[in-house]
Scaffold this motif. Structure first.
Motif, mmCIF file in Angstrom:
data_model
loop_
_atom_site.group_PDB
_atom_site.id
_atom_site.type_symbol
_atom_site.label_atom_id
_atom_site.label_comp_id
_atom_site.label_asym_id
_atom_site.label_seq_id
_atom_site.Cartn_x
_atom_site.Cartn_y
_atom_site.Cartn_z
ATOM 1 N N GLU A 1 53.355 29.917 35.040
ATOM 2 C CA GLU A 1 54.054 30.470 33.882
ATOM 3 C C GLU A 1 53.098 30.654 32.705
ATOM 4 O O GLU A 1 53.149 31.670 31.997
ATOM 5 C CB GLU A 1 55.219 29.562 33.501
ATOM 6 N N SER A 2 52.201 29.685 32.497
ATOM 7 C CA SER A 2 51.199 29.829 31.437
ATOM 8 C C SER A 2 50.282 31.011 31.715
ATOM 9 O O SER A 2 49.874 31.737 30.795
ATOM 10 C CB SER A 2 50.376 28.543 31.315
ATOM 11 N N VAL B 1 52.782 37.113 21.160
ATOM 12 C CA VAL B 1 53.779 37.321 22.202
ATOM 13 C C VAL B 1 54.883 36.289 22.033
ATOM 14 O O VAL B 1 54.617 35.083 21.995
ATOM 15 C CB VAL B 1 53.147 37.204 23.603
ATOM 16 N N ILE B 2 56.100 36.766 21.913
ATOM 17 C CA ILE B 2 57.232 35.873 21.680
ATOM 18 C C ILE B 2 58.052 35.772 22.959
ATOM 19 O O ILE B 2 58.588 36.776 23.430
ATOM 20 C CB ILE B 2 58.119 36.380 20.531
ATOM 21 N N PRO B 3 58.165 34.594 23.551
ATOM 22 C CA PRO B 3 58.958 34.470 24.776
ATOM 23 C C PRO B 3 60.411 34.845 24.525
ATOM 24 O O PRO B 3 60.983 34.531 23.490
ATOM 25 C CB PRO B 3 58.823 32.983 25.140
ATOM 26 N N CYS C 1 58.442 35.764 33.569
ATOM 27 C CA CYS C 1 58.023 35.485 32.199
ATOM 28 C C CYS C 1 58.215 36.752 31.379
ATOM 29 O O CYS C 1 57.555 37.762 31.641
ATOM 30 C CB CYS C 1 56.564 35.039 32.158
ATOM 31 N N SER C 2 59.128 36.726 30.430
ATOM 32 C CA SER C 2 59.363 37.894 29.588
ATOM 33 C C SER C 2 58.863 37.620 28.176
ATOM 34 O O SER C 2 58.822 36.479 27.741
ATOM 35 C CB SER C 2 60.838 38.267 29.570
ATOM 36 N N ALA C 3 58.489 38.692 27.472
ATOM 37 C CA ALA C 3 57.892 38.521 26.147
ATOM 38 C C ALA C 3 58.064 39.795 25.331
ATOM 39 O O ALA C 3 58.359 40.864 25.875
ATOM 40 C CB ALA C 3 56.415 38.171 26.278
#
Length: 476
Positions: free
Chosen positions: A125-126, A84-86, A98-100
């Motif tokens: 957020e984590s 998953v790439i922020p 939080c987008s990914a």
């Protein structure tokens, strides 16, 4: 089962697990998701509890009046199957986002509430990043046998979320070269916090320092290397905390044992546990991360939520100085009651002619602008009955009895102090009552209604239908 139904059930189980886990960590929490599986797909929204309602203009602007959310497509050579790439977050007031992106889901953006009493948004957020990773993984594997396991993982993720946030932050500060293991530290903090010594809960500070930095500390007392108390021996460390209780001294640990006692401040990568009796706070450097109590972590900072009081004061005809003085006075009284572990009731009366309340009256009201009188007021809250404070910043009575007729919304589980306040405020205008319970909760009551009450969100059931298109949802 069709691939569409499978995807819908994946989203439901992960959403339900995330929402339930965050509700235990931060109080009643909702969650929402905006997503597109493929680059050419339209955006869908899953918002079963209307978290994003009232944010429609911002969503419309971000998703349909620009292509900013599409920047940094994940479908390139650097993206692995489940990574998953922020991407750039969509910032909405009062929400954590939080987008990914991943190879299995082109875009996903998770939302949840930012509670006003949070120590830090970092663990949440984590938590949301992990939800995004699990959703990507489930979409990629299409394994029907583990369709609800992701939800179970998210429900029990609080300790892992705290650990992930601390590790990420420390890696940003000092890179990967660290010898501190965070999981044993968190286990020790919870273990010590629930260990009593002669019936008393732990008080005092314990700081965890990177082993390579230990020699630079000036110790007041240092233990021989072969006789240092193990951090796993919670009872022993709990006993040692008595040596630093109510002082600037701290127990210093390398993450495995207690090295000694020193009067030091935090470093930018140190982890500190401040034990305050039956609860405590965990810090990274000089910033709070979370609190702990009852052998679990939570996001609350244990400060009273007085947002409703601030809003009420803004509507009252008071000078800015008087408004500030009154608000600070209330904060100190509540803090004193919490510290002394007693409940109290404050009647804030903004009528030109104060309401007459049965209780101990005074020949002359006490001027709360005087420091010694403010100290007296804090002590008077220990007596049974309410303290009557008016907009002239004077205390007009104490040990006051609040009466009134029965009202809807009374809660027998809350006791006489709370229910009397409901009845009293239903009877009079231009006043507000603050009820402080001995176990710390603070209730703000006006017109027979608790303004700080938590909403009970509707029950979520399975999501077998495809969530609506975002464009359709925005149109109502």
């Amino acid at each position: 089962m069709s691939s569409e139904s499978f995807a819908n059930l994946c989203i439901f189980h992960i959403m339900d697990g995330l929402r339930d886990g965050l509700s235990h960590f931060s109080g009643a929490s909702r969650a929402a998701l905006v997503y597109a599986v493929n680059p050419e797909d339209p955006l869908h929204i899953y918002d079963p509890q209307d978290l994003l309602r009232e944010h429609e203009p911002k969503l419309q602007e971000y998703y349909f009046e620009s292509n900013e959310w599409r920047a940094g497509s994940a479908h390139d050579d650097s993206t692995r199957l489940i990574e998953v790439i922020p991407s750039r977050d969509l910032a909405l007031a009062g929400l954590i986002t939080c987008s990914a992106r991943s190879s299995s889901i082109f875009y996903q953006c998770w939302f949840t509430e930012q509670h006003p009493d949070m120590c830090s948004t970092g663990p949440t957020e984590s938590w949301m990043e992990y939800a995004a990773m699990l959703l990507s993984q489930d979409f990629a594997t299409q394994n029907i046998l583990r369709i609800d396991s992701s939800g179970h993982l998210l429900r029990e993720y609080s300790t892992h979320a705290v650990r992930d946030f601390i590790v990420d932050q420390r890696n940003r500060i000092m890179g990967w070269d660290t010898q501190l293991r965070v999981y044993p530290i968190l286990d020790a903090v919870l273990g010590i916090s629930k260990t009593r010594e002669e019936g008393a809960w732990a008080k005092g500070d314990l700081i965890f320092i990177e082993p390579s930095e230990l020699d630079s500390i000036k110790y007041m007392a240092k233990f021989p290397e072969n006789e240092r108390p193990s951090l796993k021996n919670h009872k022993h460390v709990r006993k040692l905390l008595q040596s630093v209780e109510n002082s600037s001294r701290k127990l210093v640990s390398d993450g495995r044992c207690v090295v000694g006692i020193a009067s030091i401040g935090p470093t930018n990568n140190s982890i500190s546990a401040f034990f305050k009796g039956d609860w405590g706070l965990l810090y990274l450097g000089g910033d709070p991360v979370c609190s702990f109590a009852d052998a679990k972590f939570s996001s609350t900072n244990y400060k009273p939520n007085l947002v409703q009081l601030e809003e009420f004061l803004l509507e009252i005809d008071l000078t800015a100085e008087a408004r500030h003085k009154l608000f600070q006075l209330i904060i100190r009284i509540i803090a004193s009651a919490n510290h002394r572990r007693h409940g109290c009731t404050l009647v804030l009366d903004f009528n030109d002619t104060p309401v007459e309340i049965a209780g101990q009256t005074l020949e002359e009201p006490l001027d709360l602008n005087q420091p010694e009188i403010r100290g007296l007021a804090r002590s008077l809250t220990k007596l049974d009955g309410a303290v009557h404070i008016c907009k002239d910043l004077k205390l007009h009575g104490f040990a006051c009895l609040l009466d009134g007729k029965a009202v809807t919304g009374e809660n027998r589980a809350r006791g006489a102090r709370f229910n009397s306040a409901l009845r009293f405020t239903a009877k009079y205008d231009n006043l507000i009552v603050i009820v402080v319970s001995s176990d710390k909760p603070v209730s703000i009551i006006q017109h027979g209604v608790e303004l700080t009450a938590h909403c009970e969100w509707k029950q979520m059931f399975s999501c077998v239908r495809t969530p609506p298109l975002l464009e359709t949802w925005l149109q109502g």
